[in-house]
Design a protein around this motif. Structure first.
Motif, mmCIF file in Angstrom:
data_model
loop_
_atom_site.group_PDB
_atom_site.id
_atom_site.type_symbol
_atom_site.label_atom_id
_atom_site.label_comp_id
_atom_site.label_asym_id
_atom_site.label_seq_id
_atom_site.Cartn_x
_atom_site.Cartn_y
_atom_site.Cartn_z
ATOM 1 N N LEU A 114 0.836 -1.214 0.000
ATOM 2 C CA LEU A 114 0.000 0.000 0.000
ATOM 3 C C LEU A 114 0.864 1.253 0.000
ATOM 4 O O LEU A 114 0.513 2.253 -0.632
ATOM 5 N N GLU A 115 1.966 1.212 0.735
ATOM 6 C CA GLU A 115 2.873 2.357 0.805
ATOM 7 C C GLU A 115 3.562 2.627 -0.530
ATOM 8 O O GLU A 115 3.865 3.769 -0.858
ATOM 9 N N GLN A 116 3.795 1.573 -1.303
ATOM 10 C CA GLN A 116 4.570 1.710 -2.537
ATOM 11 C C GLN A 116 3.738 1.914 -3.792
ATOM 12 O O GLN A 116 4.258 2.412 -4.784
ATOM 13 N N HIS A 117 2.483 1.522 -3.761
ATOM 14 C CA HIS A 117 1.696 1.531 -5.000
ATOM 15 C C HIS A 117 0.405 2.329 -4.837
ATOM 16 O O HIS A 117 -0.552 1.865 -4.206
ATOM 17 N N ALA A 118 0.383 3.504 -5.420
ATOM 18 C CA ALA A 118 -0.798 4.365 -5.341
ATOM 19 C C ALA A 118 -2.015 3.695 -5.960
ATOM 20 O O ALA A 118 -3.140 3.907 -5.493
#
Length: 136
Positions: A114-118
């Protein structure tokens, strides 16, 4: 670890092929049986689930202690939304109401993705929006 070439879950299917391939190496396809409890209220959420063809109910205790269905999740959504909101435990009973398959991902891996992929965040935010809208 098994990931379908074409995900049956709409959240996963909406991801770009590149993002899906990255996440897919952490996904495991599981069969969920009718009446199986995924989480009890207060349980730590160790895995999130993306239903392919199963149906999961979210149940909260009502005033008389009897469970009240407060949500349902099928192939359009995901189970484990509290993890996306930074919470480690389930506020509700999560019960399989329709047997079938789901893709499972560890909660830690899910939070990291979740942090890496908008694009994943947008899809999950859509699930949260639907859950909030139907609860009002």
């Amino acid at each position: 670890m098994v990931a379908e070439l074409r995900p049956g879950n709409r959240v996963l299917a909406a991801l770009s092929p590149k993002v899906y391939r990255r996440i897919a190496n952490g996904l495991e396809q599981v069969e969920l049986e009718f009446d199986h409890v995924l989480f009890e209220p207060g349980d730590a959420i160790g895995q999130v689930y993306f239903p392919n063809d199963c149906l999961v109910s979210l149940l909260a205790a009502a005033g008389d202690g009897e469970p009240l269905e407060v949500g349902m999740v099928g192939r359009e959504g995901m189970v484990g939304v509290p993890v996306a909101l930074g919470r480690a435990s389930s506020p509700v009973l999560v019960l399989v109401q329709g047997a079938g398959s789901a893709m499972r991902l560890s909660a830690g891996r899910f939070a990291a993705e979740l942090e890496q992929h908008a694009s994943l965040r947008r899809q999950v935010d859509g699930c949260i929006y639907v859950a909030m809208s139907t609860a009002m």
